[in-house]
Design a protein around this motif. Structure first.
Motif, mmCIF file in Angstrom:
data_model
loop_
_atom_site.group_PDB
_atom_site.id
_atom_site.type_symbol
_atom_site.label_atom_id
_atom_site.label_comp_id
_atom_site.label_asym_id
_atom_site.label_seq_id
_atom_site.Cartn_x
_atom_site.Cartn_y
_atom_site.Cartn_z
ATOM 1 N N UNK A 111 34.868 34.252 49.957
ATOM 2 C CA UNK A 111 35.733 35.395 49.643
ATOM 3 C C UNK A 111 36.103 36.159 50.910
ATOM 4 N N UNK A 189 30.532 52.018 36.852
ATOM 5 C CA UNK A 189 31.874 51.464 37.078
ATOM 6 C C UNK A 189 31.808 50.181 37.917
ATOM 7 N N UNK A 192 29.910 47.298 35.644
ATOM 8 C CA UNK A 192 30.768 46.823 34.550
ATOM 9 C C UNK A 192 31.552 45.577 34.950
ATOM 10 N N UNK A 193 31.805 45.456 36.252
ATOM 11 C CA UNK A 193 32.609 44.337 36.722
ATOM 12 C C UNK A 193 31.837 43.016 36.741
ATOM 13 N N UNK A 286 27.965 43.981 48.294
ATOM 14 C CA UNK A 286 28.723 43.241 47.288
ATOM 15 C C UNK A 286 27.736 42.575 46.337
ATOM 16 N N UNK A 294 30.265 35.072 39.722
ATOM 17 C CA UNK A 294 31.411 35.976 39.921
ATOM 18 C C UNK A 294 31.096 36.962 41.051
ATOM 19 N N UNK A 295 31.988 37.015 42.041
ATOM 20 C CA UNK A 295 31.783 37.925 43.178
ATOM 21 C C UNK A 295 32.431 39.274 42.854
ATOM 22 N N UNK A 296 31.697 40.345 43.087
ATOM 23 C CA UNK A 296 32.201 41.685 42.769
ATOM 24 C C UNK A 296 32.117 42.579 44.005
ATOM 25 N N UNK A 297 33.202 43.291 44.266
ATOM 26 C CA UNK A 297 33.220 44.232 45.396
ATOM 27 C C UNK A 297 34.475 44.045 46.233
ATOM 28 N N UNK A 298 34.675 44.952 47.158
ATOM 29 C CA UNK A 298 35.866 44.865 48.016
ATOM 30 C C UNK A 298 35.446 44.514 49.431
ATOM 31 N N UNK A 299 36.194 43.613 50.029
ATOM 32 C CA UNK A 299 35.886 43.210 51.402
ATOM 33 C C UNK A 299 36.543 44.197 52.381
ATOM 34 N N UNK A 300 35.971 44.342 53.597
ATOM 35 C CA UNK A 300 36.507 45.333 54.538
ATOM 36 C C UNK A 300 38.012 45.153 54.778
ATOM 37 N N UNK A 359 42.488 49.236 45.348
ATOM 38 C CA UNK A 359 41.626 48.616 46.357
ATOM 39 C C UNK A 359 40.672 49.652 46.963
ATOM 40 N N UNK A 362 37.829 50.375 44.678
ATOM 41 C CA UNK A 362 36.831 49.310 44.740
ATOM 42 C C UNK A 362 36.004 49.399 46.028
ATOM 43 N N UNK B 28 41.354 41.094 48.687
ATOM 44 C CA UNK B 28 40.225 41.895 49.188
ATOM 45 C C UNK B 28 39.376 42.495 48.079
ATOM 46 N N UNK B 30 37.391 41.794 44.877
ATOM 47 C CA UNK B 30 36.862 40.666 44.109
ATOM 48 C C UNK B 30 36.278 41.159 42.783
ATOM 49 N N UNK B 33 38.196 42.423 37.232
ATOM 50 C CA UNK B 33 38.333 42.554 35.778
ATOM 51 C C UNK B 33 37.016 42.947 35.131
#
Lengths: 378, 77
Positions: A111, A189, A192-193, A286, A294-300, A359, A362, B28, B30, B33
């Protein structure tokens, strides 16, 4: 949690590949019953935990008889003091880890490599802080029914207004395996993802699954989470009810009377990998769903890279547009064309802003200190 | 031509901004949903009732028309 090997005395951990307990030194495999004795197992209707208190951050750490803790799970400090013994409800179900640590690392690095406007150094960053945590969740089965009055617009104009039509829907629905994070330390929040978890793979709780992983007890009780779960269910139900109106648009709910019955609610531990890394002194935590990957989070996201790329692509897009507009000026008056393009541009800026806001939201959860505290330095 | 340049730049930059924002959000962010209706309820269609639509079993589904007083004669259950 740490269990000792009866052969060599070294730590034994739950092996995701072999689905059994395995010694890290002598490679012996064990059935959980041979390690967790009958006597200990019978005490596990409720589990007796020694409660330790961290003198640095004040967090309470629950450690059971077969577990050894040498540091605070929240701030990483070794200064923990014994506080009291407490009995807590044993989790009823558990989903064992299916994704290995290496797979979780691979999923995240894939990712990171795919991400846009990120520094090259981040794309190949070393993930040294990876920990598997069984996160406590409440799992609900709910029967929900409601009578709803909906209104929607119809494309007929009467007295300068669109015609409004009304619709009545009465229905019921069963929600199965609605999962809700039962840990206050983890932002709802964000957690939940992580869903969906495949609850068909859920098994009865066995303490041997915890070996080699961290596990937290719930600190958000069932009554507190019930309200949030019902809101979640109501939101999902109402959004689907709206979709049942096909003959109108701008459908909204005027009034609804709902009733529900909680068929079952149980406490389960669900597997999550937490992967932390730092960039420019900002810590990113993350998550990877330990069952589905499933990968959750925002990358830099580097704003200057984004601006640079937007400027360059703006110039590249503008050149053909200038020629295109030059060609169509004969077909439109200058004023009409100006208004049309201005409105279109405002719309595009609005859409762009919306994506960036999502974004940033996140990113906020990924860099949240609370999440960092939950996962780091365990 | 000056008019075309102004409009071209005026449209090109917002378009680039929207596209780049979209790609930033897509690549960016991930696991965006959250759990929704589909995850918890839709599969029920298979084993509940053939009347079931969208996972909801409708006991009443009526269009009331453009009735200015939709509450008239209406009783919630």
């Amino acid at each position: 949690m740490i269990c000792k090997c009866p052969n060599c005395g070294d730590a034994i951990t739950y092996s995701i590949e072999d689905k059994s307990l395995k010694c890290s030194s002598c490679k012996s495999s064990f059935d959980s019953n041979s390690i967790i004795t009958e006597a200990l197992w019978s005490q596990l209707e409720t589990m007796d935990f020694n409660i330790y208190k961290c003198s640095t951050c004040g967090a309470e750490i629950t450690v059971n008889d077969v577990e050894a803790a040498t540091f605070c799970g929240f701030c990483g400090q070794p200064t923990i003091i014994f506080d009291r013994v407490s009995s807590m409800a044993k989790p009823q179900k558990i989903i064992p880890f299916k994704v290995t640590k290496e797979e979780a690392e691979k999923l995240l690095s894939r990712r990171l490599k795919k991400s846009f406007y990120t520094k090259k150094s981040v794309k190949n960053i070393e993930l040294d802080k990876v920990c598997g945590i069984y996160v406590p969740f409440w799992v609900y089965d709910i029967d929900y029914s409601s009578s709803v009055l909906l209104s929607g617009k119809f494309p007929i104009i009467i007295e300068k207004k669109l015609l409004t039509r009304y619709f009545r829907r009465r229905g019921k629905c069963s929600f199965k395996n609605v999962t809700f994070d039962a840990s206050k330390e983890l932002e709802n929040h964000y957690s939940e993802r992580l869903v969906p978890f495949n609850c068909k793979e859920m098994v009865d709780f066995d303490i041997s699954y915890l070996s080699g992983f961290y596990a937290d007890c719930y600190d958000e009780d069932q009554d507190t989470s019930e309200y949030s779960v019902l809101n979640m269910v109501k939101e999902a139900y109402n959004s689907k009810i709206k979709q049942s109106v096909h003959t109108a648009f701008q459908v909204k709910i005027e009034y609804d009377v709902a009733s529900y019955k909680i068929k079952s609610a149980y406490y389960a531990l669900l597997p999550v990998w937490f992967l932390s890394f730092s960039d420019d002194d900002i810590n990113y935590t993350m998550m990877v769903n330990g069952q589905t990957g499933k990968v959750v989070g925002a990358t830099p996201f580097v704003k200057s890279n984004f601006n640079k790329f937007t400027f360059l692509s703006g110039v590249a897009i503008s050149i053909p547009l200038i020629f295109l507009i030059n060609l169509i000026t004969d077909y439109f008056t200058k004023f009409n064309l100006f208004i049309l393009i201005t409105l279109f541009s405002i719309g595009l800026i609005f859409i762009g802003k919306k994506f960036l806001n999502k974004l940033h939201e996140s990113l906020y959860y990924t860099t949240l200190h609370k999440t960092k505290r939950f996962a780091n330095n365990r | 031509m000056v008019f075309s340049i102004v409009l071209g730049l005026g449209l090109g930059f917002p378009l680039a901004y929207a596209l780049n924002s979209f790609f930033a959000y897509k690549y960016n962010d991930c696991g965006k949903h959250k759990g929704n209706f589909k995850h918890f309820a839709e599969k029920r269609i298979k084993y509940t009732s053939k009347k079931s639509e969208l996972g909801i079993i409708f006991e009443e589904s009526r269009d009331l028309g453009e009735d200015s007083n939709p509450w008239d004669g209406y009783r919630f259950h």
